[in-house]
Design an enzyme around this catalytic site. Structure first.
Site, short mmCIF file in Angstrom:
data_model
loop_
_atom_site.label_atom_id
_atom_site.label_comp_id
_atom_site.label_asym_id
_atom_site.label_seq_id
_atom_site.Cartn_x
_atom_site.Cartn_y
_atom_site.Cartn_z
N ASP A 9 13.08 -11.39 -2.11
CA ASP A 9 12.56 -11.75 -0.79
C ASP A 9 13.35 -10.95 0.25
OD1 ASP A 9 12.27 -14.92 1.07
OD2 ASP A 9 12.11 -12.82 1.70
N LYS A 32 7.37 -3.96 15.71
CA LYS A 32 7.69 -2.56 15.42
C LYS A 32 8.42 -1.92 16.60
CE LYS A 32 6.31 -2.21 11.21
NZ LYS A 32 7.32 -2.01 10.13
N TYR A 60 2.45 -7.61 15.62
CA TYR A 60 2.93 -6.54 14.74
C TYR A 60 3.52 -5.40 15.56
CZ TYR A 60 2.42 -2.65 11.39
OH TYR A 60 2.61 -1.55 10.58
N ASP A 100 9.84 -6.69 -4.89
CA ASP A 100 8.85 -7.30 -3.98
C ASP A 100 8.89 -8.81 -4.18
OD1 ASP A 100 5.97 -5.72 -2.67
OD2 ASP A 100 6.46 -7.83 -2.39
N ILE A 101 8.17 -9.51 -3.35
CA ILE A 101 8.14 -10.97 -3.42
C ILE A 101 7.31 -11.43 -4.61
CG2 ILE A 101 6.11 -11.24 -1.93
CD1 ILE A 101 9.12 -13.34 -1.22
N ARG A 102 6.44 -10.51 -5.10
CA ARG A 102 5.64 -10.83 -6.30
C ARG A 102 5.48 -9.56 -7.12
NH1 ARG A 102 2.43 -10.35 -2.05
NH2 ARG A 102 2.57 -12.55 -1.49
N GLN A 110 0.84 -1.22 0.00
CA GLN A 110 0.00 0.00 0.00
C GLN A 110 0.86 1.26 0.00
OE1 GLN A 110 -2.22 0.79 3.62
NE2 GLN A 110 -3.57 2.27 2.61
C1 VAH Z 1 -2.36 -1.79 10.37
N1 VAH Z 1 -2.37 -0.08 8.61
O1 VAH Z 1 -3.55 -1.60 10.47
C2 VAH Z 1 -1.52 -0.75 9.61
C3 VAH Z 1 -1.00 0.29 10.56
C4 VAH Z 1 -1.57 1.84 12.43
C5 VAH Z 1 -2.08 0.86 11.48
O2 VAH Z 1 0.06 -0.20 11.28
O3 VAH Z 1 -1.82 -2.75 10.85
#
Ligand code: VAH
Length: 311
Positions: A50, A144, A140, A32-34, A10
């Protein structure tokens, strides 16, 4: 030359187009990977790559004499909850690969995106400060937060020029988002035009920090072009522009499409959204490198609907 890892995502798609417009298409290698969209693939050099494969990245870096890398490849919050170990592997090993290429002096500058997902349930929710409690409760967010620690470590220990912003939810029309919790804010515009109705997977009063993609891209380029001595944050800068709820975006759309109908069916992503801030204090970005957003909810809605109608 610049190498973009995750160029078909995105953010990666728009970053590639913007960087090519600015520096020339052959100065920006997309990977990119694809393969990605036709417009992306037709706009300049592309490599299947990759981001977790150090040798493969090194080959591309040497072949094109890359000096800057934008690492946009990652698994986002919702998908990462379904595949925790794959998310950790991709999000962390891609970062180690790029940081180590810089440590080995093969590249000289890195952009790496963090996210408001680094904040957790006991972070102050309103006007979340640059430095505050960070106990992320998602895979996630943990990746981060760890990534930010490693970026700051490589800057302090090896002098690596790595720069980062904590993106809020991003709204764009050129590419669909992939597996995020804020994806509703993109899907809703498509559905408003296609069917006039959208089942939102978050509760109507879930307030989240959001940003139109044009603002996110200009913030990224502003940060990367700033003089290095102006950069006082080497973990990741808070970045804000607007905050809104699903109910507010529905009303903003109804001003253009009066018969639009929004329904609410919260799913597992509600818990993720509830752990995140509702608004962000980005005074450090404003002070250090002149950050200034341009889009609010109304201009975002008119831009999204105008562009999607033309597609
Ligand atoms: C998500 N768009 O939703 C990402 C972003 C703050 C949101 O990290 O995981």
């Amino acid at each position: 030359p610049i190498l973009i890892l995750g160029a078909c995502g995105q953010i990666g798609t728009e970053l590639t187009m913007e960087l090519r417009a600015k520096y020339g298409k052959d100065a920006v290698i997309a990977s990119d990977i694809r393969e990605g969209s036709e417009s992306l693939m037709d706009s300049g050099p592309f490599e299947l790559l990759d981001a977790t494969n150090y040798e493969a990245i090194e080959d591309v870096v040497m072949h094109y004499e890359i000096d800057e890398v934008y690492l946009m490849a990652a698994m986002l919050s919702a998908t990462a909850e379904k595949f925790p170990m794959r998310a950790w592997n991709l999000n962390m090993n891609s970062l180690f690969n790029v940081l180590n290429l810089a440590k080995d002096r093969k590249i000289s500058k890195i952009f790496w995106p963090s996210s408001i997902a680094v904040f957790g349930p006991n972070t102050p929710k309103k006007n979340t400060p640059q430095s505050t409690i960070m106990e992320p409760s998602t895979v996630y967010g943990i990746s981060k937060q760890s990534g930010e620690r490693w970026c700051e470590y490589y800057f302090n220990k090896f002098g690596i020029d790595v720069r980062s912003v904590r993106y809020p939810g991003l709204i764009s029309w050129k590419t669909m988002p992939g597996g995020g919790t804020t994806d509703y804010a993109v899907e809703v515009y498509h559905k408003a035009l296609e069917t006039g109705q959208y089942n939102c997977f978050l509760q109507e009063d879930t307030k989240l920090p959001m940003m139109y993609m044009d603002d996110a891209i200009s913030a990224t380029l502003n940060l990367m072009e700033a003089d290095t001595e102006k950069i006082s944050v080497r973990s990741s800068y808070n970045l804000g522009s607007m905050s809104f709820t699903p109910n507010e975006i529905a009303h903003s759309i109804k001003e253009h499409i009066p018969e639009f109908q929004m329904d609410y069916q919260p799913d597992f992503r509600q818990q993720i959204a509830d752990s995140w801030p509702s608004s962000i204090d980005d005074s450090f970005a404003k002070r250090d490198w002149g950050w200034q957003p341009k889009f609010d909810l109304d201009s975002t809605t008119s831009e999204m609907l105008r562009n999607l109608r033309q597609e």
